[in-house]
Design a protein around this motif. Structure first.
Motif, short mmCIF file in Angstrom:
data_model
loop_
_atom_site.label_atom_id
_atom_site.label_comp_id
_atom_site.label_asym_id
_atom_site.label_seq_id
_atom_site.Cartn_x
_atom_site.Cartn_y
_atom_site.Cartn_z
N GLY A 101 0.81 -1.22 0.00
CA GLY A 101 0.00 0.00 0.00
C GLY A 101 0.84 1.27 0.00
O GLY A 101 0.37 2.35 0.35
N GLY A 102 2.10 1.12 -0.41
CA GLY A 102 3.00 2.27 -0.42
C GLY A 102 2.83 3.12 -1.67
O GLY A 102 3.50 4.14 -1.83
N GLU A 103 1.97 2.66 -2.56
CA GLU A 103 1.75 3.42 -3.79
C GLU A 103 0.33 3.94 -3.76
O GLU A 103 -0.61 3.20 -4.05
CB GLU A 103 1.98 2.52 -5.00
CG GLU A 103 2.08 3.29 -6.28
CD GLU A 103 2.38 2.38 -7.45
OE1 GLU A 103 3.53 2.38 -7.90
OE2 GLU A 103 1.47 1.66 -7.88
N GLN A 104 0.17 5.18 -3.39
CA GLN A 104 -1.18 5.77 -3.36
C GLN A 104 -1.37 6.58 -4.64
O GLN A 104 -1.75 6.05 -5.64
CB GLN A 104 -1.35 6.59 -2.08
CG GLN A 104 -1.29 5.73 -0.81
CD GLN A 104 -2.45 4.74 -0.71
OE1 GLN A 104 -3.59 5.10 -0.94
NE2 GLN A 104 -2.17 3.48 -0.38
N CYS A 105 -1.04 7.87 -4.61
CA CYS A 105 -1.14 8.62 -5.87
C CYS A 105 0.03 8.25 -6.79
O CYS A 105 -0.04 8.40 -7.99
CB CYS A 105 -1.17 10.11 -5.62
SG CYS A 105 0.44 10.81 -5.24
N GLY A 106 1.13 7.76 -6.19
CA GLY A 106 2.26 7.27 -6.98
C GLY A 106 3.22 8.34 -7.45
O GLY A 106 4.24 8.05 -8.07
N PHE A 107 2.91 9.60 -7.13
CA PHE A 107 3.72 10.71 -7.66
C PHE A 107 5.18 10.64 -7.19
O PHE A 107 6.10 10.93 -7.93
CB PHE A 107 3.08 12.04 -7.23
CG PHE A 107 3.64 13.22 -7.94
CD1 PHE A 107 3.53 13.34 -9.32
CD2 PHE A 107 4.30 14.23 -7.25
CE1 PHE A 107 4.05 14.43 -10.00
CE2 PHE A 107 4.82 15.34 -7.92
CZ PHE A 107 4.69 15.43 -9.29
N CYS A 108 5.38 10.21 -5.93
CA CYS A 108 6.73 10.23 -5.36
C CYS A 108 7.57 9.04 -5.80
O CYS A 108 8.77 9.00 -5.56
CB CYS A 108 6.63 10.22 -3.83
SG CYS A 108 5.85 8.72 -3.20
N ASN A 109 6.92 8.03 -6.41
CA ASN A 109 7.59 6.75 -6.63
C ASN A 109 8.90 6.78 -7.43
O ASN A 109 9.88 6.17 -6.99
CB ASN A 109 6.63 5.77 -7.31
CG ASN A 109 5.78 5.08 -6.27
OD1 ASN A 109 5.83 5.45 -5.10
ND2 ASN A 109 5.02 4.09 -6.69
N LEU A 114 10.15 12.89 -0.15
CA LEU A 114 8.88 13.15 0.51
C LEU A 114 7.74 12.38 -0.16
O LEU A 114 7.71 12.23 -1.37
CB LEU A 114 8.55 14.65 0.47
CG LEU A 114 9.55 15.59 1.12
CD1 LEU A 114 9.00 17.00 1.15
CD2 LEU A 114 9.90 15.14 2.53
N CYS A 115 6.83 11.88 0.69
CA CYS A 115 5.60 11.26 0.20
C CYS A 115 4.45 11.87 0.99
O CYS A 115 4.48 11.86 2.22
CB CYS A 115 5.64 9.75 0.40
SG CYS A 115 4.07 8.97 0.00
N ARG A 116 3.49 12.44 0.30
CA ARG A 116 2.41 13.14 0.99
C ARG A 116 1.21 12.24 1.26
O ARG A 116 0.22 12.66 1.83
CB ARG A 116 1.95 14.37 0.18
CG ARG A 116 3.01 15.43 0.00
CD ARG A 116 3.36 16.16 1.28
NE ARG A 116 4.35 15.46 2.09
CZ ARG A 116 5.05 16.01 3.07
NH1 ARG A 116 4.88 17.26 3.37
NH2 ARG A 116 5.91 15.30 3.76
N CYS A 117 1.26 10.97 0.79
CA CYS A 117 0.09 10.09 0.97
C CYS A 117 0.30 9.03 2.04
O CYS A 117 -0.61 8.74 2.80
CB CYS A 117 -0.22 9.35 -0.33
SG CYS A 117 -0.55 10.39 -1.74
N SER A 118 1.48 8.41 2.07
CA SER A 118 1.58 7.11 2.75
C SER A 118 1.90 7.16 4.23
O SER A 118 1.58 6.23 4.95
CB SER A 118 2.66 6.28 2.06
OG SER A 118 3.92 6.84 2.36
S1 FES Z 1 2.09 8.00 -2.93
FE1 FES Z 1 1.34 10.02 -3.17
S2 FES Z 1 3.07 11.24 -2.73
FE2 FES Z 1 3.74 9.28 -2.27
#
Ligand code: FES
Ligand SMILES: Cc1cc2nc3c(=O)[nH]c(=O)nc-3n(C[C@H](O)[C@H](O)[C@H](O)COP(=O)(O)OP(=O)(O)OC[C@H]3O[C@@H](n4cnc5c(N)ncnc54)[C@H](O)[C@@H]3O)c2cc1C
Ligand code: FES
Lengths: 254, 179
Positions: B91-99, B129-133
């Motif tokens: 579940g570490g991939e939410q919006c995925g932007f930081c990946n 930085l990750c703003r979701c996880s």
């Molecule tokens: S998964 Fe959204 S910023 Fe990391």
């Protein structure tokens, strides 16, 4: 972001120094701070071809080339052993590994920034700054003097940390990881004399000396501190006391 | 000015402006995994490797990469995909932007640190930085991935012919030293 008209990868120090005599030209360190500024650079002077990216350890000193990155400084085994982790501690909280692989010791010292962690550490050590001033001339300036000099057109070529037997411990406090420090403190001891360099006042670091830790704290707390959005002067004064004591205790334990 | 860069294993010659950032150079050469999250050196999204070391490409001039090797996620597809699966499963991939930047730095960490402690992992990755996880899922994924790597290495070690090869290799190294 700055704009750059011309890029000069200097083939010699003399070439770099000559180019740096004209003011719209600027020496490039790791670009970390320069990039955040705006303005026009006529010629960006790149020192990366001059072999200034090495840390040399001799019997008397560590000679740290200007283009040595903060990460090299952090992970150098000789520095780690000699200063028991103080060097690593002074830079390991700066942004992230990827940033520390870019930012240089030369740029960090040259900048003389108030928030500077490495400058705070170096100020508590027996340290000189090597400046190239043209025509094969270099001078060594004690770090405390360098801190107060106005930036001129020299090229900073290296930082020398002299092996005098002085030991150091480093402590910093940040509101959040990777942010600028609210308080940076380096305490060093040689024989029975202590020195404390206190950075992030929030202006440039200053050093005090004393024979006893309590005296050292008293003197450090009497230095001028200011407020900024990260902390008040009062909070900084309190932190100076706490961090100096922790660093001094660390030195005692060794 | 003309520069020559080895981008993901292929030498590229290009004419660039002296103030072009490595980030824009990579993107101009179709490495679109390299993204600009902040441009103030704070987010880690623009991480690429310069001569094998992770750097912020928003903080490096393309001119500095002249004559050097640059690696982006596009050049590490297999490994990136493998770790990416662990990340997704936890579940570490939410919006995925930081990946992209995060994966580049995790792969660099694996090469640099042996058996890192939690503190070492957090310190190495502090600039991403990750703003979701909230990072807990990232840590689980890293541990599981590192464990799987260790197990795979141990299995390799137990295959008799590999063991023999390894012993022979060690012996030849010792003999070389002797000489
Ligand atoms: S998964 Fe959204 S910023 Fe990391
Ligand atoms: C987001 C961010 C967070 C930061 N956080 C911290 C922190 O928490 N603690 C900390 O201590 N620092 C911090 N820094 C500062 C950073 O660590 C470096 O000190 C800074 O980037 C300068 O180093 P540089 O190599 O990038 O120099 P540059 O930015 O390239 O250069 C800085 C100045 O020095 C001049 N210069 C560079 N090298 C030489 C030389 N050899 N001779 C003469 N002049 C030279 C340049 O012309 C320029 O004027 C931070 C910076 C950023 C961008
Ligand atoms: S874009 Fe480079 S660190 Fe954010």
């Amino acid at each position: 972001m700055i704009t750059i008209q011309k890029y000069l990868k200097a083939a010699s120090l003399e070439e770099a120094w000559n180019a740096n005599q004209k003011r719209p030209n600027r020496v490039l360190g790791g670009m970390g701070w320069m990039k955040m500024s705006s303005g026009n650079v006529s010629t960006a002077i790149d020192l990366s071809g001059l072999g200034l990216d090495q840390i040399e350890e001799t019997d008397d000193a560590f000679i740290i080339g200007a283009m040595v990155t903060l990460r090299q400084f952090e992970t150098h085994e000789g520095l780690e052993q000699y200063f028991h982790g103080a060097v690593r501690e002074s830079v390991r909280h700066i942004v992230g590994v990827q940033f520390r692989n870019c930012a240089t010791i030369g740029g960090s010292v040259w900048l003389r920034a108030g928030f500077s962690d490495p400058l705070t550490l170096l100020l508590a050590l027996d340290c000189t700054v090597e400046l190239y001033q043209g025509g094969d001339q270099t001078v060594q300036v004690p770090i405390a003097e360098f801190c107060h000099m106005k930036p001129d057109n020299s090229i900073l070529t290296a930082v020398h940390i002299h092996k005098t037997g002085r030991q150091a411990a480093y402590q910093s406090f940040r509101n959040t990881e990777t942010d600028f420090p609210v308080r940076a403190v380096a305490v060093s001891r040689l024989d029975s004399s202590y020195c404390a360099a206190v950075g992030a006042r929030p202006t440039r670091a200053m050093a005090v000396t004393a024979e006893q830790v309590d005296q050292l704290i008293e003197k450090a707390q009497a230095l001028p501190y200011g407020d900024n959005l990260r902390a008040s002067a009062e909070y900084r004064t309190m932190l100076a006391g706490v961090l100096i004591r922790r660093a001094a205790e660390e030195l005692e334990r060794r | 000015m003309e520069i020559k860069v080895k981008l993901n294993g292929k030498w590229i010659v290009d004419n660039i402006d002296p103030d072009m950032l490595l980030l824009d150079f990579c993107r101009a050469h179709y490495c679109k995994s390299v993204k600009r999250g902040c441009e103030t050196s704070n987010c880690g999204l623009c991480t690429v490797w310069l001569d094998g070391k992770p750097v912020l490409s928003c903080n490096v001039l393309a001119a500095r990469a002249d004559g050097h090797e640059v690696t982006t996620l596009e050049g590490l597809q297999e490994e990136a995909k493998e770790f990416g699966m662990f990340l997704a499963r936890e579940g570490g991939e939410q919006c995925g932007f930081c990946n992209p930047g995060f994966i580049m730095n995790v792969l660099a960490m694996k090469r640099e640190l042996d058996n890192p402690t939690d503190e070492e992992i957090l310190e190495y990755l502090a600039g991403n930085l990750c703003r979701c996880s909230g990072y807990a899922s990232h840590m689980r994924a890293i541990h599981k991935w590192l464990d799987s790597k260790k197990e795979a290495a141990q299995r390799e070690d137990h295959i008799p012919e590999n063991r023999e090869k390894m012993l022979a290799h060690r012996l030849s190294k010792r003999t070389q030293k002797h000489w």
